[in-house]
Scaffold this motif. Structure first.
Motif, PDB file in Angstrom:
ATOM      1  N   LYS A  73      -8.661  36.746   3.734  1.00  0.00           N
ATOM      2  CA  LYS A  73      -8.396  35.178   3.326  1.00  0.00           C
ATOM      3  C   LYS A  73      -7.153  34.857   3.238  1.00  0.00           C
ATOM      4  N   VAL A  74      -6.494  33.751   3.276  1.00  0.00           N
ATOM      5  CA  VAL A  74      -5.273  33.457   3.035  1.00  0.00           C
ATOM      6  C   VAL A  74      -5.047  32.560   1.751  1.00  0.00           C
ATOM      7  N   PHE A  75      -4.382  32.655   0.653  1.00  0.00           N
ATOM      8  CA  PHE A  75      -4.538  32.072  -0.392  1.00  0.00           C
ATOM      9  C   PHE A  75      -3.021  31.418  -0.815  1.00  0.00           C
ATOM     10  N   PRO A  76      -3.055  30.215  -1.270  1.00  0.00           N
ATOM     11  CA  PRO A  76      -1.845  29.609  -1.612  1.00  0.00           C
ATOM     12  C   PRO A  76      -1.230  30.177  -2.841  1.00  0.00           C
ATOM     13  N   TYR A  77      -0.120  29.849  -3.177  1.00  0.00           N
ATOM     14  CA  TYR A  77       0.630  30.435  -4.577  1.00  0.00           C
ATOM     15  C   TYR A  77       1.617  29.468  -4.734  1.00  0.00           C
ATOM     16  N   ALA A  78       1.976  29.128  -6.039  1.00  0.00           N
ATOM     17  CA  ALA A  78       3.025  28.317  -6.589  1.00  0.00           C
ATOM     18  C   ALA A  78       3.766  29.098  -7.857  1.00  0.00           C
ATOM     19  N   THR A  79       5.048  28.959  -7.781  1.00  0.00           N
ATOM     20  CA  THR A  79       5.664  29.566  -8.825  1.00  0.00           C
ATOM     21  C   THR A  79       6.457  28.197  -9.420  1.00  0.00           C
TER      22      THR A  79
END
Length: 188
Positions: A73-79
């Motif tokens: 699966k491809v997950f979104p990340y945020a910094t």
């Protein structure tokens, strides 16, 4: 019925001058409008950064996608990066997505992230923190479909509250940013 008499040269010149004057006045007002009021079209998912609230200032939100090597699966990340003059409080980060390409309203996807900060630093001791959405795209093919269109983007929305307030109604909207269509390889 009266017979129409041919227009004289002076009448023809006067009519041409009047038409030219009307065109010139219209051109002036159109030009003035576009110079005075900057008319731009911005995507509905555009960010509002940097953003400053009562407790926190968000300097930047850098986003990307990452594939899970096990589930594929491809997950979104945020910094999220706080401004140095942030005080103390809580941030609540929510990921959102459109139901489909025709839907402009976003629905929350995944679990909310509540992040404590004190004197401009998160619990990890720095002014930045990276979070991952608990839901993502089913595979790399779905991510490529997301990447190849410009109509909508998943987003992250960040709200703020004092450190003592934890109910949803206590949080005020602060910042939002799109999840950029950038795939990052997982560090080994």
């Amino acid at each position: 019925m009266a017979k129409k008499t041919p227009s004289s040269l002076i009448e023809k010149i006067s009519m041409a001058a009047a038409v030219l004057l009307l065109v010139a006045v219209a051109s002036f007002f159109i030009s003035y409008f576009y110079k005075s009021y900057e008319v731009t079209s911005e995507a509905s998912y555009a960010d509002n950064l940097p953003a400053t609230g009562k407790f926190a200032g968000i300097e930047s939100i850098v986003t990307h996608w990452q594939e899970d090597p096990i589930t594929k699966k491809v997950f979104p990340y945020a910094t999220i990066a706080l401004e140095p003059d942030s005080t103390s409080g809580s941030l609540r980060a929510l990921f959102g997505k459109n139901k489909d390409l025709n839907d402009l309203d976003q629905t929350v996807i995944g679990d909310p992230h509540t992040l404590q900060f004190s004197q401009g630093k998160f619990n990890n001791g720095t002014n930045t923190i990276t979070i991952k959405c608990s839901q993502g795209l089913s595979d790399l093919a779905e991510y490529l479909g997301y990447k190849d269109q410009e109509l909508y983007r998943w987003t992250i929305r960040v709200s703020e509250s004092s450190k003592d307030q934890q109910s949803s109604s206590a949080f005020s909207a602060l910042a939002h940013a799109p999840i950029e269509p950038k795939l990052v390889e997982k560090d080994s």
